[in-house]
Write a protein that holds these residues in place. Structure first.
Motif, PDB file in Angstrom:
ATOM      1  N   GLU A  55      80.639  28.850  71.330  1.00 18.21           N
ATOM      2  CA  GLU A  55      79.400  29.752  70.959  1.00 18.21           C
ATOM      3  C   GLU A  55      78.281  29.818  71.710  1.00 18.21           C
ATOM      4  N   GLU A  74      73.887  47.552  71.724  1.00 17.52           N
ATOM      5  CA  GLU A  74      75.366  47.084  71.683  1.00 17.52           C
ATOM      6  C   GLU A  74      75.071  45.691  71.682  1.00 17.52           C
ATOM      7  N   LYS A  76      72.559  43.778  71.189  1.00 19.77           N
ATOM      8  CA  LYS A  76      71.806  43.084  69.682  1.00 19.77           C
ATOM      9  C   LYS A  76      72.716  43.160  68.400  1.00 19.77           C
ATOM     10  N   LEU A  77      73.698  44.241  68.607  1.00 19.37           N
ATOM     11  CA  LEU A  77      74.592  44.527  67.461  1.00 19.37           C
ATOM     12  C   LEU A  77      75.624  43.175  67.625  1.00 19.37           C
ATOM     13  N   LYS A  78      75.999  42.755  68.537  1.00 13.43           N
ATOM     14  CA  LYS A  78      76.952  41.677  68.874  1.00 13.43           C
ATOM     15  C   LYS A  78      76.368  40.281  68.658  1.00 13.43           C
ATOM     16  N   ASN A  80      73.835  40.055  66.447  1.00 13.07           N
ATOM     17  CA  ASN A  80      73.566  40.010  64.970  1.00 13.07           C
ATOM     18  C   ASN A  80      75.113  39.550  64.180  1.00 13.07           C
ATOM     19  N   GLN A  81      76.211  40.127  64.794  1.00 12.58           N
ATOM     20  CA  GLN A  81      77.431  39.695  64.421  1.00 12.58           C
ATOM     21  C   GLN A  81      77.694  38.215  64.654  1.00 12.58           C
ATOM     22  N   MET A  82      77.368  37.870  65.622  1.00 11.94           N
ATOM     23  CA  MET A  82      77.836  36.260  65.974  1.00 11.94           C
ATOM     24  C   MET A  82      76.721  35.402  65.017  1.00 11.94           C
ATOM     25  N   ARG A  84      76.004  35.997  61.993  1.00 17.80           N
ATOM     26  CA  ARG A  84      76.402  36.212  60.841  1.00 17.80           C
ATOM     27  C   ARG A  84      77.618  35.368  60.625  1.00 17.80           C
ATOM     28  N   THR A  85      78.362  35.193  61.762  1.00 18.72           N
ATOM     29  CA  THR A  85      79.681  34.459  61.790  1.00 18.72           C
ATOM     30  C   THR A  85      79.336  33.093  61.609  1.00 18.72           C
ATOM     31  N   ARG A  88      77.855  32.045  58.275  1.00 26.72           N
ATOM     32  CA  ARG A  88      79.060  31.924  57.446  1.00 26.72           C
ATOM     33  C   ARG A  88      79.908  30.728  57.687  1.00 26.72           C
TER      34      ARG A  88
END
Length: 96
Positions: A55, A74, A76-78, A80-82, A84-85, A88
């Motif tokens: 990570e 793009e 920033k989106l990645k 944010n996805q990381m 969130r992962t 979780r």
């Protein structure tokens, strides 16, 4: 009568030897099981450490891409996805 007593004594001696051997083997098995549990725990810790390093590596790579001036939306989106992962994953770890 002497032969009978000798036979019984011999059998008793062999039974004691077998009982001692059983106790020795049980102790050895317990030590082996304890060692196995320790190794499994160490393996689990190392796997967690590897995942954390992966990570971190992803974040470093993303940071390097950001400094290169590529498409920031793009990235920033990645990111944010990381995040969130990771959130979780942390929630799952807390629930265990």
């Amino acid at each position: 009568m002497f032969d009978f007593e000798t036979s019984v004594s011999g059998i008793e001696f062999k039974v004691r030897q077998l009982a001692d051997e059983v106790m020795r083997l049980r102790t050895a098995v317990e030590r082996g099981e304890d060692r196995c549990r320790e190794l499994e725990e160490a393996l689990k810790n190392k796997e967690t450490e590897i995942n954390n390093l992966k990570e971190q590596n992803k974040f470093i790579k993303l940071g390097n891409r950001l400094t290169e001036g590529n498409d920031s939306a793009e990235l920033k989106l990645k990111i944010n996805q990381m995040i969130r992962t990771i959130d979780r994953s942390l929630e799952i770890m807390r629930s265990e």
